[in-house]
Design an enzyme around this catalytic site. Sequence first.
Site, PDB file in Angstrom:
ATOM      1  N   ASP A  30      46.373 -53.120   1.030  1.00  0.00           N
ATOM      2  CA  ASP A  30      46.516 -51.788   1.375  1.00  0.00           C
ATOM      3  C   ASP A  30      47.946 -51.311   1.916  1.00  0.00           C
ATOM      4  O   ASP A  30      48.765 -50.248   1.607  1.00  0.00           O
ATOM      5  CB  ASP A  30      45.528 -51.246   2.229  1.00  0.00           C
TER       6      ASP A  30
ATOM      7  N   GLY B 274      41.993 -45.592  12.168  1.00  0.00           N
ATOM      8  CA  GLY B 274      40.873 -46.449  11.440  1.00  0.00           C
ATOM      9  C   GLY B 274      41.356 -47.613  10.704  1.00  0.00           C
ATOM     10  O   GLY B 274      42.530 -48.050  10.975  1.00  0.00           O
TER      11      GLY B 274
ATOM     12  N   LYS C 157      34.736 -54.525   3.694  1.00  0.00           N
ATOM     13  CA  LYS C 157      36.100 -55.003   4.003  1.00  0.00           C
ATOM     14  C   LYS C 157      36.314 -55.925   4.931  1.00  0.00           C
ATOM     15  O   LYS C 157      37.040 -57.070   5.083  1.00  0.00           O
ATOM     16  CB  LYS C 157      37.111 -53.752   4.064  1.00  0.00           C
TER      17      LYS C 157
HETATM   18  P1  NAP Z   1      38.076 -44.723   8.991  1.00  0.00           P
HETATM   19  O1  NAP Z   1      38.253 -46.160   9.567  1.00  0.00           O
HETATM   20  O2  NAP Z   1      36.641 -44.142   9.095  1.00  0.00           O
HETATM   21  O3  NAP Z   1      38.927 -43.996   9.937  1.00  0.00           O
HETATM   22  C1  NAP Z   1      38.944 -42.418   9.966  1.00  0.00           C
HETATM   23  C2  NAP Z   1      39.847 -41.934  10.772  1.00  0.00           C
HETATM   24  O4  NAP Z   1      39.937 -40.340  10.720  1.00  0.00           O
HETATM   25  C3  NAP Z   1      39.795 -42.436  12.267  1.00  0.00           C
HETATM   26  O5  NAP Z   1      41.085 -42.277  12.893  1.00  0.00           O
HETATM   27  C4  NAP Z   1      39.077 -40.927  12.840  1.00  0.00           C
HETATM   28  O6  NAP Z   1      39.350 -40.637  14.313  1.00  0.00           O
HETATM   29  C5  NAP Z   1      39.723 -40.022  12.129  1.00  0.00           C
HETATM   30  N1  NAP Z   1      38.707 -38.612  11.837  1.00  0.00           N
HETATM   31  C6  NAP Z   1      37.624 -38.582  11.073  1.00  0.00           C
HETATM   32  N2  NAP Z   1      37.431 -37.246  11.440  1.00  0.00           N
HETATM   33  C7  NAP Z   1      37.977 -36.463  12.323  1.00  0.00           C
HETATM   34  C8  NAP Z   1      38.011 -35.590  12.891  1.00  0.00           C
HETATM   35  N3  NAP Z   1      37.169 -34.388  12.870  1.00  0.00           N
HETATM   36  N4  NAP Z   1      39.118 -35.207  13.888  1.00  0.00           N
HETATM   37  C9  NAP Z   1      40.140 -36.116  14.127  1.00  0.00           C
HETATM   38  N5  NAP Z   1      40.173 -37.238  13.463  1.00  0.00           N
HETATM   39  C10 NAP Z   1      39.191 -37.537  12.791  1.00  0.00           C
HETATM   40  O7  NAP Z   1      38.605 -44.481   7.532  1.00  0.00           O
HETATM   41  P2  NAP Z   1      39.808 -45.282   6.775  1.00  0.00           P
HETATM   42  O8  NAP Z   1      39.352 -46.439   5.861  1.00  0.00           O
HETATM   43  O9  NAP Z   1      41.074 -45.755   7.749  1.00  0.00           O
HETATM   44  O10 NAP Z   1      40.601 -43.860   5.784  1.00  0.00           O
HETATM   45  C11 NAP Z   1      40.957 -42.911   6.544  1.00  0.00           C
HETATM   46  C12 NAP Z   1      41.302 -42.052   5.283  1.00  0.00           C
HETATM   47  O11 NAP Z   1      42.213 -42.370   4.507  1.00  0.00           O
HETATM   48  C13 NAP Z   1      40.301 -41.622   4.295  1.00  0.00           C
HETATM   49  O12 NAP Z   1      40.762 -40.138   3.783  1.00  0.00           O
HETATM   50  C14 NAP Z   1      40.621 -42.302   3.104  1.00  0.00           C
HETATM   51  O13 NAP Z   1      40.255 -41.928   1.904  1.00  0.00           O
HETATM   52  C15 NAP Z   1      41.951 -42.557   3.272  1.00  0.00           C
HETATM   53  N6  NAP Z   1      42.610 -43.814   2.584  1.00  0.00           N
HETATM   54  C16 NAP Z   1      43.405 -43.763   1.249  1.00  0.00           C
HETATM   55  C17 NAP Z   1      44.052 -44.752   0.520  1.00  0.00           C
HETATM   56  C18 NAP Z   1      44.672 -44.851  -0.296  1.00  0.00           C
HETATM   57  O14 NAP Z   1      45.027 -45.532  -1.398  1.00  0.00           O
HETATM   58  N7  NAP Z   1      45.458 -43.485  -0.507  1.00  0.00           N
HETATM   59  C19 NAP Z   1      43.602 -45.976   1.351  1.00  0.00           C
HETATM   60  C20 NAP Z   1      42.570 -46.171   2.249  1.00  0.00           C
HETATM   61  C21 NAP Z   1      42.225 -45.153   2.975  1.00  0.00           C
HETATM   62  P3  NAP Z   1      38.256 -41.163  15.322  1.00  0.00           P
HETATM   63  O15 NAP Z   1      38.810 -42.725  15.528  1.00  0.00           O
HETATM   64  O16 NAP Z   1      38.371 -40.495  16.380  1.00  0.00           O
HETATM   65  O17 NAP Z   1      36.796 -41.110  14.580  1.00  0.00           O
END
Ligand code: NAP
Length: 277
Positions: free
Chosen positions: A107, A135, A70
């Site tokens: 998004d 994230g 992305k």
């Molecule tokens: P990302 O960039 O990898 O960010 C992950 C986030 O989750 C970060 O803030 C991370 O915190 C936090 N995290 C992960 N493990 C954790 C833990 N054990 N304890 C506390 N915080 C934790 O991923 P992303 O692309 O932003 O996606 C995040 C979520 O949104 C995913 O589940 C994804 O499937 C969902 N999503 C859904 C849609 C939709 O259309 N519904 C669209 C996009 C994303 P740290 O910074 O501390 O690692």
Amino acid sequence: MRPDRIPLAGVLGAPIAHSKSPRLHGHWLRTYGIQGHYIPMEVAPEKLAEALRMLPELGFVGLNVTIPYKEAVLELADLVTDRATLIGAANTLIFRADGKIHADNTDGYGFMENLRQNAPDWQPASGPAVVLGAGGAARAVIVSLLDSGVPEIRLSNRTRIRADKLREDFGHRVRVVEWVQAGNVFEDAATVVNTTSLGMVGKPEMRVPLDGLRAGTLVADLVYTPLQTRLLRVAADQGCQTVDGVGMLLHQAVPGFERWFGHRPEVDAAARAAVLG
Ligand code: NAP
């Protein structure tokens, strides 16, 4: 694109087998009787630029882009929308007739449309929003919340430095809250959004204390496997209005489908069922 060619689109990532986008676009293509195909494609990082050059030649009119490309596609696109630049990532590419690649990020649009459809009375400007996570998804959510007039965003992330960076990028309406304090800032919030992967199948459960949630707050979770996360269950028990994450996935796909295939698709129960299988 030659008029005699069947338009092709798809989703590019690595890995790609988990993507629900082919089911959704396949459903819309069938529903509207459109001659076209939507194909999941896994590509190696060193082949990304070549793939983007080749695909228009093969009849592709555009693509969705997912993890881990992305951000990288911004460098490879000829035109990048302001919102994709601000978010720092693109999820939708359009291959224009003049050969240029146009990159956008839908998004944040998907996030807002999901709330508008499922919580039509929600007033974003009526109070602070709490955003959990910093994230890629958080960036899109924050940009759209700020655009919609939210007065303050209380941003909390396990790794504080990532939240500080977002404050730096998005300005004074973003206030960083320590991760251990996140549960203390819900009380007067109009909106609470989980953008972390916590609560997702295979990931740890969300442990932020939720007893501060108040009736009337809108609580949205981006996680959609499972659909009813613990956050949403507890929030509903406490009288909050809740919105699950699958609607965002559906709505973010609308602008791309419309541009590629010339028909604005409906986000309805059938589309939702297609994605949920
Ligand atoms: P990302 O960039 O990898 O960010 C992950 C986030 O989750 C970060 O803030 C991370 O915190 C936090 N995290 C992960 N493990 C954790 C833990 N054990 N304890 C506390 N915080 C934790 O991923 P992303 O692309 O932003 O996606 C995040 C979520 O949104 C995913 O589940 C994804 O499937 C969902 N999503 C859904 C849609 C939709 O259309 N519904 C669209 C996009 C994303 P740290 O910074 O501390 O690692």
